[in-house]
Design a protein around this motif. Structure first.
Motif, PDB file in Angstrom:
ATOM      1  N   ALA A  48       0.826  -1.205   0.000  1.00  0.00           N
ATOM      2  CA  ALA A  48       0.000   0.000   0.000  1.00  0.00           C
ATOM      3  C   ALA A  48       0.864   1.259   0.000  1.00  0.00           C
ATOM      4  CB  ALA A  48      -0.930  -0.001   1.213  1.00  0.00           C
ATOM      5  N   GLU A  49       1.928   1.251   0.783  1.00  0.00           N
ATOM      6  CA  GLU A  49       2.822   2.406   0.815  1.00  0.00           C
ATOM      7  C   GLU A  49       3.529   2.607  -0.524  1.00  0.00           C
ATOM      8  OE1 GLU A  49       5.215   1.451   4.227  1.00  0.00           O
ATOM      9  OE2 GLU A  49       3.861   2.515   5.594  1.00  0.00           O
ATOM     10  N   ASP A  50       3.973   1.511  -1.141  1.00  0.00           N
ATOM     11  CA  ASP A  50       4.633   1.606  -2.448  1.00  0.00           C
ATOM     12  C   ASP A  50       3.681   2.169  -3.499  1.00  0.00           C
ATOM     13  OD1 ASP A  50       6.975   0.579  -1.418  1.00  0.00           O
ATOM     14  OD2 ASP A  50       6.667  -1.450  -2.225  1.00  0.00           O
ATOM     15  N   ARG A  51       2.443   1.682  -3.497  1.00  0.00           N
ATOM     16  CA  ARG A  51       1.467   2.164  -4.483  1.00  0.00           C
ATOM     17  C   ARG A  51       1.105   3.622  -4.240  1.00  0.00           C
ATOM     18  NH1 ARG A  51      -2.587  -2.904  -5.724  1.00  0.00           N
ATOM     19  NH2 ARG A  51      -0.975  -4.209  -6.659  1.00  0.00           N
ATOM     20  N   SER A  52       0.995   4.002  -2.986  1.00  0.00           N
ATOM     21  CA  SER A  52       0.697   5.385  -2.663  1.00  0.00           C
ATOM     22  C   SER A  52       1.834   6.298  -3.116  1.00  0.00           C
ATOM     23  CB  SER A  52       0.465   5.540  -1.160  1.00  0.00           C
ATOM     24  OG  SER A  52       0.269   6.880  -0.815  1.00  0.00           O
ATOM     25  N   ASN A  53       3.053   5.891  -2.850  1.00  0.00           N
ATOM     26  CA  ASN A  53       4.219   6.682  -3.260  1.00  0.00           C
ATOM     27  C   ASN A  53       4.302   6.793  -4.782  1.00  0.00           C
ATOM     28  OD1 ASN A  53       5.031   7.162  -0.622  1.00  0.00           O
ATOM     29  ND2 ASN A  53       6.376   5.378  -0.562  1.00  0.00           N
TER      30      ASN A  53
ATOM     31  N   ASP B  51       4.535   8.370 -10.959  1.00  0.00           N
ATOM     32  CA  ASP B  51       5.006   7.196 -11.700  1.00  0.00           C
ATOM     33  C   ASP B  51       3.842   6.394 -12.279  1.00  0.00           C
ATOM     34  OD1 ASP B  51       7.635   7.811 -11.197  1.00  0.00           O
ATOM     35  OD2 ASP B  51       7.822   6.438  -9.492  1.00  0.00           O
ATOM     36  N   VAL B  52       2.684   6.474 -11.648  1.00  0.00           N
ATOM     37  CA  VAL B  52       1.481   5.813 -12.157  1.00  0.00           C
ATOM     38  C   VAL B  52       0.356   6.832 -12.227  1.00  0.00           C
ATOM     39  CG1 VAL B  52       2.077   3.512 -11.297  1.00  0.00           C
ATOM     40  CG2 VAL B  52       0.733   5.037  -9.876  1.00  0.00           C
ATOM     41  N   LYS B  53      -0.612   6.551 -13.078  1.00  0.00           N
ATOM     42  CA  LYS B  53      -1.734   7.458 -13.268  1.00  0.00           C
ATOM     43  C   LYS B  53      -2.983   6.835 -12.645  1.00  0.00           C
ATOM     44  CE  LYS B  53      -4.815   8.667 -16.863  1.00  0.00           C
ATOM     45  NZ  LYS B  53      -5.296   8.010 -18.027  1.00  0.00           N
ATOM     46  N   ALA B  54      -3.748   7.629 -11.943  1.00  0.00           N
ATOM     47  CA  ALA B  54      -4.998   7.154 -11.371  1.00  0.00           C
ATOM     48  C   ALA B  54      -6.018   6.956 -12.487  1.00  0.00           C
ATOM     49  CB  ALA B  54      -5.531   8.160 -10.355  1.00  0.00           C
ATOM     50  N   VAL B  55      -6.907   5.978 -12.289  1.00  0.00           N
ATOM     51  CA  VAL B  55      -7.972   5.698 -13.244  1.00  0.00           C
ATOM     52  C   VAL B  55      -9.292   5.894 -12.521  1.00  0.00           C
ATOM     53  CG1 VAL B  55      -8.983   3.964 -14.768  1.00  0.00           C
ATOM     54  CG2 VAL B  55      -6.504   4.030 -14.429  1.00  0.00           C
ATOM     55  N   HIS B  56     -10.194   6.635 -13.131  1.00  0.00           N
ATOM     56  CA  HIS B  56     -11.492   6.917 -12.522  1.00  0.00           C
ATOM     57  C   HIS B  56     -12.308   5.629 -12.399  1.00  0.00           C
ATOM     58  CE1 HIS B  56     -15.457   8.694 -11.896  1.00  0.00           C
ATOM     59  NE2 HIS B  56     -14.791   9.761 -11.485  1.00  0.00           N
ATOM     60  N   TRP B  57     -13.044   5.498 -11.318  1.00  0.00           N
ATOM     61  CA  TRP B  57     -13.858   4.322 -11.045  1.00  0.00           C
ATOM     62  C   TRP B  57     -14.813   4.013 -12.193  1.00  0.00           C
ATOM     63  CZ3 TRP B  57     -14.676  -0.173  -9.454  1.00  0.00           C
ATOM     64  CH2 TRP B  57     -15.949  -0.702  -9.290  1.00  0.00           C
TER      65      TRP B  57
END
Length: 73
Positions: A47-52, A58-64
């Motif tokens: 969870a910490e790695d993904r949050s960082n 480094d990653v883009k959020a995708v809308h639900w």
């Protein structure tokens, strides 16, 4: 590996995304007992790695709504 598990794994590609999600939920729900500290630590680290990665760009959020549209197909 049990015959039951082999059957599930051999037929996984025949399941819809919704059926796969339901199967995953049922499997996880069937686990008994408290998770070990190693599992808790691993989930926290992930969870910490993904949050960082999200915060750093480094990653883009995708809308639900986009995810839901792909799952419901």
């Amino acid at each position: 590996m049990s015959d039951a598990l082999k059957t599930v794994l051999d037929n996984m590609e025949l399941l819809t995304p919704s059926e796969k999600a339901l199967a995953a939920h049922c499997l996880l729900s069937s686990l008994e007992g408290e998770p070990s500290n190693d599992v808790e630590s691993a989930w926290l680290a992930l969870a910490e790695d993904r949050s960082n990665a999200l915060l750093s760009g480094d990653v883009k959020a995708v809308h639900w709504e986009e995810i839901k549209a792909q799952v419901i197909k």
